[in-house]
Design an enzyme around this catalytic site. Structure first.
Site, PDB file in Angstrom:
ATOM      1  N   CYS A   1      11.797 -30.515 -26.713  1.00  0.00           N
ATOM      2  CA  CYS A   1      12.492 -31.749 -26.295  1.00  0.00           C
ATOM      3  C   CYS A   1      13.475 -32.208 -27.367  1.00  0.00           C
ATOM      4  CB  CYS A   1      11.484 -32.869 -26.029  1.00  0.00           C
ATOM      5  SG  CYS A   1      10.307 -32.477 -24.731  1.00  0.00           S
TER       6      CYS A   1
ATOM      7  N   ARG B   1      10.426 -30.772 -17.064  1.00  0.00           N
ATOM      8  CA  ARG B   1      11.860 -30.917 -17.407  1.00  0.00           C
ATOM      9  C   ARG B   1      12.641 -30.952 -16.094  1.00  0.00           C
ATOM     10  NH1 ARG B   1      11.695 -30.301 -22.771  1.00  0.00           N
ATOM     11  NH2 ARG B   1       9.996 -29.006 -23.512  1.00  0.00           N
TER      12      ARG B   1
END
Ligand code: BEZ
Length: 224
Positions: free
Chosen positions: A53, A134
Site C-alpha cells: 500500500c 485493492r
C-alpha cells in the site's frame, strides 16, 4: 446474480455510484455530489502502514497532477481511522523509493472504520473480513461507474493502466469510438460496427486515407 449484488453491495458498470458522506484527510466529502463534472478514481487499499500500500500511495500521489490535468480526482479509502491515515501519510513523506521522495498525499483518504463505504462498494471480499481488497472504481462526470478493477492484497496495482483506462474512457465519450487492445493516446481507434448488411457493405466500400477495415466489423479510424 441479483442476490450476490445485494449481498456484497457491489455496484456494476453502468450503475450510479452509491452515495455517501465521509470524513477524510482533506475534510468531509459528499460523494459523488462534490465531484459532479469531474472523473473520479475511488480506490481502496487493505491497510495503512503496510508495504505494498505504501508503494501504491507513493506512486498514485506522484501522479496526482497528471490526473488533475485529465479532470480526474483521486479518492482513497481503507478500514482505518483518520488518525492512522494522518500518521501514515506523514510517514510516507519521509520515504524515498524509485526516485520518489517528499511525497505529499494531497487527495482525500476516507476513514472507513465502520466499513460503511467499503461495504457499499463491495470492497470487503472473501480474502479478509476486516480489510478491503485493492478496488478501483472509475466514475464519470455524471456519477456513473464506468470501470471496476479488483486486485488482491499481495499485488500492487499498475497505475499507468488506471491512467490509460481513464484516457480511453474519455476518448470513447468524446469521439464515440472504442479502443483496441493495449491502446495508447494517439493510436488508431475502432469505429462502431455497422448495424445492417447495407451499412456493412458501405463501410467496406468507403475506406480511405482516414479509415481502414480488416473486415466489415473491424474498422479503424486513423489518428495520425
Ligand atoms: C501490503 O500492503 O503490503 C499488504 C496489505 C495487506 C495484506 C498484505 C499485504
Amino acid at each position: 446474480m441479483e442476490e450476490i449484488t445485494k449481498a456484497t453491495g457491489l455496484p456494476l458498470i453502468g450503475d450510479p455510484a452509491p452515495a455517501f458522506r465521509a470524513v477524510t484527510t482533506q475534510g468531509e466529502i459528499n460523494f459523488p455530489e462534490d465531484y459532479k463534472g469531474k472523473w473520479v478514481i475511488l480506490f481502496s487499499h487493505p491497510a495503512d502502514f503496510t508495504p505494498v500500500c505504501t508503494t501504491e500511495f507513493m506512486t498514485f500521489a506522484s501522479m496526482h497532477d497528471e490526473f488533475k490535468a485529465m479532470n480526474t480526482e483521486l479518492v482513497g479509502l481503507s478500514i482505518d481511522s483518520l488518525y492512522a491515515h494522518i500518521a501514515w501519510l506523514r510517514k510516507i513523506q519521509e520515504l524515498e523509493w524509485k526516485g520518489m521522495k517528499n511525497i505529499e498525499v494531497k487527495f482525500p483518504v476516507i476513514e472507513d472504520i465502520k466499513m460503511d463505504v467499503s461495504r457499499k462498494y463491495g470492497m470487503v471480499q472473501s480474502q479478509s473480513s476486516t480489510q478491503a481488497v485493492r478496488a478501483v472504481f472509475i466514475i464519470d462526470p455524471k456519477g456513473i461507474v464506468r470501470t471496476i478493477l479488483f486486485y488482491p492484497a499481495a499485488i500492487g496495482r499498475n497505475f499507468d493502466e488506471i491512467k490509460r483506462a481513464v484516457q480511453a474512457l474519455q476518448k470513447a465519450d468524446k469521439d464515440g469510438v472504442a479502443t483496441p487492445a493495449d491502446w495508447r493516446p494517439g493510436q488508431d481507434v475502432i469505429i462502431p460496427t455497422p448495424g445492417s448488411c447495407g451499412t456493412a457493405k458501405e463501410r467496406m466500400e468507403s475506406q480511405d486515407e482516414k479509415m481502414y477495415c480488416l473486415d466489415w466489423f473491424l474498422c479503424f479510424r486513423k489518428e495520425s
